[in-house]
Design a protein around this motif. Sequence first.
Motif, PDB file in Angstrom:
ATOM      1  N   VAL A  31     -11.756 -12.636   2.891  1.00  0.00           N
ATOM      2  CA  VAL A  31     -11.442 -12.156   1.537  1.00  0.00           C
ATOM      3  C   VAL A  31      -9.952 -11.786   1.468  1.00  0.00           C
ATOM      4  CG1 VAL A  31     -11.781 -10.200  -0.041  1.00  0.00           C
ATOM      5  CG2 VAL A  31     -13.769 -11.424   0.872  1.00  0.00           C
ATOM      6  N   VAL A  32      -9.469 -11.087   2.477  1.00  0.00           N
ATOM      7  CA  VAL A  32      -8.040 -10.716   2.499  1.00  0.00           C
ATOM      8  C   VAL A  32      -7.182 -11.984   2.525  1.00  0.00           C
ATOM      9  CG1 VAL A  32      -6.212  -9.620   3.862  1.00  0.00           C
ATOM     10  CG2 VAL A  32      -8.433  -8.481   3.603  1.00  0.00           C
ATOM     11  N   GLN A  33      -7.583 -12.926   3.366  1.00  0.00           N
ATOM     12  CA  GLN A  33      -6.822 -14.175   3.487  1.00  0.00           C
ATOM     13  C   GLN A  33      -6.825 -14.948   2.158  1.00  0.00           C
ATOM     14  OE1 GLN A  33      -7.871 -16.301   7.016  1.00  0.00           O
ATOM     15  NE2 GLN A  33      -6.050 -17.584   6.915  1.00  0.00           N
ATOM     16  N   HIS A  34      -7.937 -14.859   1.421  1.00  0.00           N
ATOM     17  CA  HIS A  34      -8.001 -15.551   0.131  1.00  0.00           C
ATOM     18  C   HIS A  34      -7.115 -14.887  -0.915  1.00  0.00           C
ATOM     19  CE1 HIS A  34      -9.700 -17.898  -3.166  1.00  0.00           C
ATOM     20  NE2 HIS A  34      -9.722 -16.761  -3.853  1.00  0.00           N
ATOM     21  N   PHE A  35      -7.147 -13.565  -0.982  1.00  0.00           N
ATOM     22  CA  PHE A  35      -6.407 -12.865  -2.048  1.00  0.00           C
ATOM     23  C   PHE A  35      -4.956 -12.554  -1.678  1.00  0.00           C
ATOM     24  CE2 PHE A  35     -10.790 -12.324  -3.441  1.00  0.00           C
ATOM     25  CZ  PHE A  35     -10.665 -12.727  -4.764  1.00  0.00           C
ATOM     26  N   PHE A  36      -4.632 -12.702  -0.385  1.00  0.00           N
ATOM     27  CA  PHE A  36      -3.234 -12.609   0.047  1.00  0.00           C
ATOM     28  C   PHE A  36      -2.919 -13.867   0.851  1.00  0.00           C
ATOM     29  CE2 PHE A  36      -4.693  -8.245  -0.487  1.00  0.00           C
ATOM     30  CZ  PHE A  36      -3.693  -7.703  -1.270  1.00  0.00           C
TER      31      PHE A  36
ATOM     32  N   LEU B 152     -16.234 -18.295   1.907  1.00  0.00           N
ATOM     33  CA  LEU B 152     -16.517 -17.320   0.842  1.00  0.00           C
ATOM     34  C   LEU B 152     -17.215 -18.028  -0.312  1.00  0.00           C
ATOM     35  CD1 LEU B 152     -13.081 -15.469   0.738  1.00  0.00           C
ATOM     36  CD2 LEU B 152     -15.110 -14.863   2.063  1.00  0.00           C
ATOM     37  N   SER B 153     -18.206 -17.364  -0.876  1.00  0.00           N
ATOM     38  CA  SER B 153     -18.890 -17.942  -2.037  1.00  0.00           C
ATOM     39  C   SER B 153     -18.007 -17.784  -3.273  1.00  0.00           C
ATOM     40  CB  SER B 153     -20.230 -17.241  -2.266  1.00  0.00           C
ATOM     41  OG  SER B 153     -20.016 -15.930  -2.742  1.00  0.00           O
ATOM     42  N   GLU B 154     -18.188 -18.724  -4.213  1.00  0.00           N
ATOM     43  CA  GLU B 154     -17.458 -18.633  -5.494  1.00  0.00           C
ATOM     44  C   GLU B 154     -17.830 -17.341  -6.222  1.00  0.00           C
ATOM     45  OE1 GLU B 154     -14.971 -20.336  -6.879  1.00  0.00           O
ATOM     46  OE2 GLU B 154     -14.920 -21.287  -4.914  1.00  0.00           O
ATOM     47  N   GLU B 155     -19.102 -16.973  -6.079  1.00  0.00           N
ATOM     48  CA  GLU B 155     -19.602 -15.761  -6.740  1.00  0.00           C
ATOM     49  C   GLU B 155     -18.820 -14.527  -6.275  1.00  0.00           C
ATOM     50  OE1 GLU B 155     -23.546 -14.858  -5.573  1.00  0.00           O
ATOM     51  OE2 GLU B 155     -23.690 -13.162  -6.984  1.00  0.00           O
ATOM     52  N   LEU B 156     -18.574 -14.469  -4.958  1.00  0.00           N
ATOM     53  CA  LEU B 156     -17.824 -13.331  -4.424  1.00  0.00           C
ATOM     54  C   LEU B 156     -16.386 -13.343  -4.927  1.00  0.00           C
ATOM     55  CD1 LEU B 156     -17.404 -10.895  -2.571  1.00  0.00           C
ATOM     56  CD2 LEU B 156     -17.094 -12.482  -0.659  1.00  0.00           C
ATOM     57  N   LYS B 157     -15.745 -14.507  -4.861  1.00  0.00           N
ATOM     58  CA  LYS B 157     -14.346 -14.593  -5.320  1.00  0.00           C
ATOM     59  C   LYS B 157     -14.229 -14.204  -6.787  1.00  0.00           C
ATOM     60  CE  LYS B 157     -13.431 -18.582  -2.380  1.00  0.00           C
ATOM     61  NZ  LYS B 157     -13.147 -20.027  -2.473  1.00  0.00           N
ATOM     62  N   GLN B 158     -15.180 -14.688  -7.585  1.00  0.00           N
ATOM     63  CA  GLN B 158     -15.132 -14.375  -9.015  1.00  0.00           C
ATOM     64  C   GLN B 158     -15.518 -12.919  -9.273  1.00  0.00           C
ATOM     65  OE1 GLN B 158     -17.392 -17.382 -11.106  1.00  0.00           O
ATOM     66  NE2 GLN B 158     -16.054 -18.990 -10.280  1.00  0.00           N
ATOM     67  N   GLY B 159     -16.435 -12.418  -8.459  1.00  0.00           N
ATOM     68  CA  GLY B 159     -16.848 -11.016  -8.603  1.00  0.00           C
ATOM     69  C   GLY B 159     -15.679 -10.079  -8.345  1.00  0.00           C
ATOM     70  N   ILE B 160     -14.821 -10.458  -7.405  1.00  0.00           N
ATOM     71  CA  ILE B 160     -13.634  -9.651  -7.124  1.00  0.00           C
ATOM     72  C   ILE B 160     -12.612  -9.852  -8.238  1.00  0.00           C
ATOM     73  CG2 ILE B 160     -11.694  -9.358  -5.523  1.00  0.00           C
ATOM     74  CD1 ILE B 160     -13.720  -9.952  -3.242  1.00  0.00           C
TER      75      ILE B 160
ATOM     76  N   VAL C 171      -4.480  -3.985  -2.223  1.00  0.00           N
ATOM     77  CA  VAL C 171      -5.492  -3.843  -1.168  1.00  0.00           C
ATOM     78  C   VAL C 171      -6.540  -2.811  -1.615  1.00  0.00           C
ATOM     79  CG1 VAL C 171      -5.926  -3.030   1.192  1.00  0.00           C
ATOM     80  CG2 VAL C 171      -3.995  -4.566   0.744  1.00  0.00           C
ATOM     81  N   ILE C 172      -6.066  -1.723  -2.195  1.00  0.00           N
ATOM     82  CA  ILE C 172      -6.982  -0.684  -2.694  1.00  0.00           C
ATOM     83  C   ILE C 172      -7.913  -1.267  -3.758  1.00  0.00           C
ATOM     84  CG2 ILE C 172      -7.050   1.451  -4.065  1.00  0.00           C
ATOM     85  CD1 ILE C 172      -4.548   2.361  -2.483  1.00  0.00           C
ATOM     86  N   ASN C 173      -7.332  -1.983  -4.716  1.00  0.00           N
ATOM     87  CA  ASN C 173      -8.164  -2.609  -5.742  1.00  0.00           C
ATOM     88  C   ASN C 173      -9.177  -3.581  -5.122  1.00  0.00           C
ATOM     89  OD1 ASN C 173      -6.901  -1.289  -7.863  1.00  0.00           O
ATOM     90  ND2 ASN C 173      -5.355  -2.891  -8.105  1.00  0.00           N
ATOM     91  N   LEU C 174      -8.702  -4.358  -4.171  1.00  0.00           N
ATOM     92  CA  LEU C 174      -9.567  -5.347  -3.520  1.00  0.00           C
ATOM     93  C   LEU C 174     -10.766  -4.679  -2.848  1.00  0.00           C
ATOM     94  CD1 LEU C 174      -9.959  -8.321  -2.623  1.00  0.00           C
ATOM     95  CD2 LEU C 174      -8.527  -7.814  -0.637  1.00  0.00           C
ATOM     96  N   VAL C 175     -10.518  -3.604  -2.117  1.00  0.00           N
ATOM     97  CA  VAL C 175     -11.600  -2.911  -1.415  1.00  0.00           C
ATOM     98  C   VAL C 175     -12.623  -2.362  -2.417  1.00  0.00           C
ATOM     99  CG1 VAL C 175     -12.165  -0.870  -0.021  1.00  0.00           C
ATOM    100  CG2 VAL C 175     -10.277  -2.384   0.662  1.00  0.00           C
ATOM    101  N   HIS C 176     -12.134  -1.730  -3.482  1.00  0.00           N
ATOM    102  CA  HIS C 176     -13.084  -1.178  -4.459  1.00  0.00           C
ATOM    103  C   HIS C 176     -13.884  -2.280  -5.152  1.00  0.00           C
ATOM    104  CE1 HIS C 176     -12.266   3.052  -4.029  1.00  0.00           C
ATOM    105  NE2 HIS C 176     -10.970   2.807  -4.034  1.00  0.00           N
ATOM    106  N   ARG C 177     -13.228  -3.401  -5.450  1.00  0.00           N
ATOM    107  CA  ARG C 177     -13.948  -4.492  -6.105  1.00  0.00           C
ATOM    108  C   ARG C 177     -14.935  -5.162  -5.156  1.00  0.00           C
ATOM    109  NH1 ARG C 177     -10.832  -7.357 -10.674  1.00  0.00           N
ATOM    110  NH2 ARG C 177      -9.738  -5.638 -11.687  1.00  0.00           N
TER     111      ARG C 177
END
Lengths: 403, 403
Positions: A328-333, A353-361, A287-293
């Motif tokens: 974003v949380v729902q996508h990564f968890f 969510l855009s692909e750009e955002l998912k890939q950016g994270i 979660v910490i990594n996700l927020v910073h990214r």
Amino acid sequence: MPAKDKMDKTKMVTCTAPVNIAVIKYWGKRNEELILPINSSLSVTLHQDQLKTTTTVAVSRSFQDDRIWLNGKEEDIAHPRLQSCLREIRRLARKRRNDGAAGLDSTGLSHKVHICSVNNFPTAAGLASSAAGFACLVYTLAQVFGVEGELSGIARQGSGSACRSMYGGFVQWIMGNTDDGKDSLAQQVEPETHWPELQILVLVASAERKPVGSTSGMQTSVQTSCLLKHRAESVVPGRMVEMIEAVRKKDFPAFAELTMKDSNQFHATCLDTYPPIFYLNRVSQQVINLVHRYNRHYGETRVAYTFDAGPNAVIFTLRQHVSEFVHVVQHFFPPETNGGDFIKGLPVNHTALSEELKQGIGLEPMPKGVSYIISTKVGPGPCVVEDPSQHLLASDGLPKECV
Amino acid sequence: MPAKDKMDKTKMVTCTAPVNIAVIKYWGKRNEELILPINSSLSVTLHQDQLKTTTTVAVSRSFQDDRIWLNGKEEDIAHPRLQSCLREIRRLARKRRNDGAAGLDSTGLSHKVHICSVNNFPTAAGLASSAAGFACLVYTLAQVFGVEGELSGIARQGSGSACRSMYGGFVQWIMGNTDDGKDSLAQQVEPETHWPELQILVLVASAERKPVGSTSGMQTSVQTSCLLKHRAESVVPGRMVEMIEAVRKKDFPAFAELTMKDSNQFHATCLDTYPPIFYLNRVSQQVINLVHRYNRHYGETRVAYTFDAGPNAVIFTLRQHVSEFVHVVQHFFPPETNGGDFIKGLPVNHTALSEELKQGIGLEPMPKGVSYIISTKVGPGPCVVEDPSQHLLASDGLPKECV
């Protein structure tokens, strides 16, 4: 016992109190019995529509003993911290009666109390239920005994952070200096209406094991961590000033960054404890990594995390970002089922969510890492429940239902 | 080019150098270019029978460029830290020639070098291979150019912790005070023969992701962690004194506890970094819990852990406990196959664990959490390999085999 005594009316009051989440953390006592902290702290009160404790207190001449039921189960009333709160409220009531305070209802001062308390959230959520619980107990007892005025010093003696649940909005607990703790009190910095854009998400993490309790954890930290001593003496005083300023100015980036830094520093002092204490598990770390990214992707601090003595994250963000970040949380968890059960509390709009955002994270998804999200906001302090049908105790002074 | 020049003999030297593990950690530079640390540190040199770098340096008039091959692959010789080491060794050799030092072989000072280096352990082991690598490079270059005396200051400019791999046994890196770094040097505290009972186990943890590199990690820590500043200035100086005393007296409990506390404090400062850095994963956390529960079971400190910038544990214990503890690790981190591959290095006797011990530890086993264990001990500093068949370069100055 004469029949007329048995007929005496039972006096009953029901109140609710909120959970709070510290953004400048409290960790470590300088006095264990009075619960005096080694540093000041600052918290945000969460809204009771999502998270609250409800407590009914009844007083009756017919009660033979003080008794308490918590979440449907009778508990030992002899618990020292419960006794502290009961004793202090009765002392205050007696003092007011002796001072001849106007309008004081001194009925029942010598009678026994029955207390019944429930949370509207599972204990498994790992939210500091003792803060809401003791705040609610003290507030309700004060109503029953007709005590007014400063009560946070009594709530503090139940559970340190409970003193901050005595107010809504943004609340500081000033550590105080005196040995008797009379100046170690909570104070509202800004009311719950101050920053309506601020939104809160509780991310309930799947926990692998039960963490070390905060009472014993902070004792060990005070005894063994030299970083904690430095933090309390040299870091927190400056941070309190900065945090109050960030809250007053509604400066989200400043508020968010300081919140994250202070959470990390608290967990750092847990790791500097011997033996070390781990509250952050791999879900928390992710979660910490996700927020910073997420913030890095946008080049600005849009979201902040904070963690208490457990793996669950509390997220702060502004209204316009809630929906995207939830997704974003729902996508990564990814949850077990994508049903509506994953998001509880305040409604959250759907966002793609855009692909750009998912890939950016660019993180590897961690299935079922987050059990569910509670969507909430800043809320008010304790309240009296006027509707007598909401009492948790029946007229005989026993819980209406045993869960 | 005339034929006789081509016939000039190539000068070739092969040396080996050890890995070291810090028990008082180095984290943070006050000068990035000279690699001057913000605090002193202390390490134990691991035995080269299990973990070493081997480097061959050849000098020849026929070489057209300086070149380097690392683990079978040619790398860029222009790397600034490689250039620092080459430049400093050549400067020292030139100075000694100009000073007219007796016995100095100044042949080849103007010639190009070919360097070939391999580790006898996988990079995946996450052991600080750059320390052994730069120590071996500097030591071998010094042999080739006939330079003697203090070399740790040059190794330091390749990789900070490399200066400690210039000695065997127990080694301190004194931070120094001057701006030019001339007094920032390694020094042997006790030789490798000092404490023969001390044994070392490297627990290679299964890693989920690649951690943040130490160079950029420590830069961010220096810039953002106020706990790191306090640690460097106010905690480490006292710990250096205590650690040297524990080593001198061979006081295992004192050595072990300080080692664990310092590892934890280093990781605490990583967590206090913004954004925070996590090197300890759930396997590392479980190893930490295991060690504390093992020690608690016996009511004495028999085993210690330390972690560098990665999830692998380095364990210290005394000879009489090695076998039992290895089997404890094998029990609580059951490997995929129970074959002999799990334990590498120095032989470990078989020991049956009592039910009492397993229950006393009482942790949930974490299958495949530890990939394998390397059993080793304290070892000597860099050595010259006399057998010319061991050279990594052929007489043409190219690697004998490309892996």
